[in-house]
Design a protein around this motif. Sequence first.
Motif, PDB file in Angstrom:
ATOM      1  N   SER A 211       0.819  -1.216   0.000  1.00 31.53           N
ATOM      2  CA  SER A 211       0.000   0.000   0.000  1.00 31.53           C
ATOM      3  C   SER A 211       0.855   1.271   0.000  1.00 31.53           C
ATOM      4  O   SER A 211       0.321   2.383  -0.063  1.00 31.53           O
ATOM      5  CB  SER A 211      -0.936   0.009   1.210  1.00 31.53           C
ATOM      6  N   LEU A 212       2.175   1.102   0.030  1.00 27.26           N
ATOM      7  CA  LEU A 212       3.080   2.257  -0.081  1.00 27.26           C
ATOM      8  C   LEU A 212       3.309   2.642  -1.549  1.00 27.26           C
ATOM      9  O   LEU A 212       4.074   3.563  -1.822  1.00 27.26           O
ATOM     10  CB  LEU A 212       4.425   1.944   0.574  1.00 27.26           C
ATOM     11  N   MET A 213       2.638   1.949  -2.460  1.00 31.88           N
ATOM     12  CA  MET A 213       2.782   2.262  -3.879  1.00 31.88           C
ATOM     13  C   MET A 213       1.505   2.902  -4.414  1.00 31.88           C
ATOM     14  O   MET A 213       0.398   2.459  -4.083  1.00 31.88           O
ATOM     15  CB  MET A 213       3.123   1.006  -4.683  1.00 31.88           C
ATOM     16  N   GLU A 214       1.675   3.922  -5.247  1.00 32.55           N
ATOM     17  CA  GLU A 214       0.544   4.631  -5.839  1.00 32.55           C
ATOM     18  C   GLU A 214       0.905   5.002  -7.277  1.00 32.55           C
ATOM     19  O   GLU A 214       2.003   5.476  -7.547  1.00 32.55           O
ATOM     20  CB  GLU A 214       0.208   5.889  -5.035  1.00 32.55           C
ATOM     21  N   VAL A 232      -2.771   9.678   3.203  1.00 33.84           N
ATOM     22  CA  VAL A 232      -3.984   9.202   3.879  1.00 33.84           C
ATOM     23  C   VAL A 232      -3.728   7.817   4.476  1.00 33.84           C
ATOM     24  O   VAL A 232      -4.117   7.527   5.614  1.00 33.84           O
ATOM     25  CB  VAL A 232      -5.172   9.148   2.891  1.00 33.84           C
ATOM     26  N   ARG A 233      -3.059   6.969   3.710  1.00 39.73           N
ATOM     27  CA  ARG A 233      -2.796   5.593   4.156  1.00 39.73           C
ATOM     28  C   ARG A 233      -1.600   5.512   5.098  1.00 39.73           C
ATOM     29  O   ARG A 233      -1.582   4.691   6.025  1.00 39.73           O
ATOM     30  CB  ARG A 233      -2.545   4.688   2.941  1.00 39.73           C
ATOM     31  N   HIS A 234      -0.588   6.350   4.835  1.00 38.55           N
ATOM     32  CA  HIS A 234       0.661   6.275   5.604  1.00 38.55           C
ATOM     33  C   HIS A 234       1.146   7.688   5.966  1.00 38.55           C
ATOM     34  O   HIS A 234       2.095   8.195   5.367  1.00 38.55           O
ATOM     35  CB  HIS A 234       1.737   5.547   4.797  1.00 38.55           C
ATOM     36  N   PRO A 235       0.500   8.315   6.945  1.00 42.02           N
ATOM     37  CA  PRO A 235       0.919   9.666   7.330  1.00 42.02           C
ATOM     38  C   PRO A 235       2.326   9.716   7.909  1.00 42.02           C
ATOM     39  O   PRO A 235       2.915  10.799   8.014  1.00 42.02           O
ATOM     40  CB  PRO A 235      -0.131  10.071   8.378  1.00 42.02           C
ATOM     41  N   ASP A 236       2.884   8.550   8.249  1.00 40.57           N
ATOM     42  CA  ASP A 236       4.214   8.523   8.853  1.00 40.57           C
ATOM     43  C   ASP A 236       5.308   8.111   7.854  1.00 40.57           C
ATOM     44  O   ASP A 236       6.440   7.811   8.260  1.00 40.57           O
ATOM     45  CB  ASP A 236       4.238   7.558  10.045  1.00 40.57           C
ATOM     46  N   LEU A 237       4.990   8.107   6.561  1.00 42.12           N
ATOM     47  CA  LEU A 237       6.029   7.749   5.595  1.00 42.12           C
ATOM     48  C   LEU A 237       7.161   8.769   5.684  1.00 42.12           C
ATOM     49  O   LEU A 237       6.936   9.949   5.987  1.00 42.12           O
ATOM     50  CB  LEU A 237       5.456   7.652   4.175  1.00 42.12           C
TER      51      LEU A 237
END
Length: 333
Positions: A211-214, A232-237
């Motif tokens: 899910s880190l891919m868009e 939205v999915r990974h606010p801490d990336l």
Amino acid sequence: MATIRDVARLAGVSVATVSRVINKTDSVNPETAGQVLKAIEQLQYEPNAVARGLAGKKMGIIALILPDILNPFFPALARGVEDVAHKKGLTVILGNSDDQGLKESSYIKVLKKKYVDGFIFASNTILEEDVEALRKEQIPIVLLDRGLNTASCAVIRSNNREGSKLAVKHLVEQGCQKIAHIYGPQEFITARERMLGYEEIAGRLREYSPSLMEQGNFDIESGQKAVEQLLVRHPDLDGIFAGNDLMAVGALKALHERGIPVPEQVKVCGFDGIGLTEITEPELTTIAQPVYEMGGLAAQILLDEIESGTRENKLIELDVTLIPRKSTHKEES
């Protein structure tokens, strides 16, 4: 404007003799040839290019078909092609295909009628049947950057997978643990290779998730929208590798609008090495392709084929270079 008949009349020879002198197809008596050349100079006659090409089988024209001339990557590619062609006395006709296979087929149909000597396609949508048809007609063709993997002609591009691995390794070395990837359209072999390189390195990280891919579309707007979805999915990336520089610029814009500091909180790396990366804020770290050299090499291979009549059938992958800048490395005060 003088015609070939005017030259023949002034030189006191037949039109056929003038044609033989111009095209050097048959031996002509030196004295007669001298009379013809003198008449040509006196009348400032310019031989018809099409007639000359039909006789000699070469027109001195090559066609370069690009997918999107507005993308800064492709003008640099075109410059490499044009510079090499110009040194050899050839003219380059430029077409913009908009990544449409039917439009490219239309270009081929029209330009063949113009007696071009060969084609260079920087294209993902070139149809294999078009390549084969050109081959059967003995028309030289080179595929550049996005070409087919199994085409029966020379294919030139950079080492996309190794470049993306280099990008992700750099982000890891800079302390990133949760690295996102904005990938390009997967029908593009360049985008697929870059995504595979990302997965090979990022997949080893503890924080990795698919899910880190868009997906983006190799433009600024899609890069910006991709980051919005990723956050939205990974606010801490803490790292972003974009599949090209334009999407990386979009990523910078999205982060800036949300007040997320780069590189303090999120580090960003692009791919291509276009000039725009030097004037972003912060300046963008990128994987630089040898864009100009790729274009020049494509032109040289095509010209060699035109001159020799031989046909290349090989894949050439050029090395890429990491250019670290402020978007991944905080300057020490």
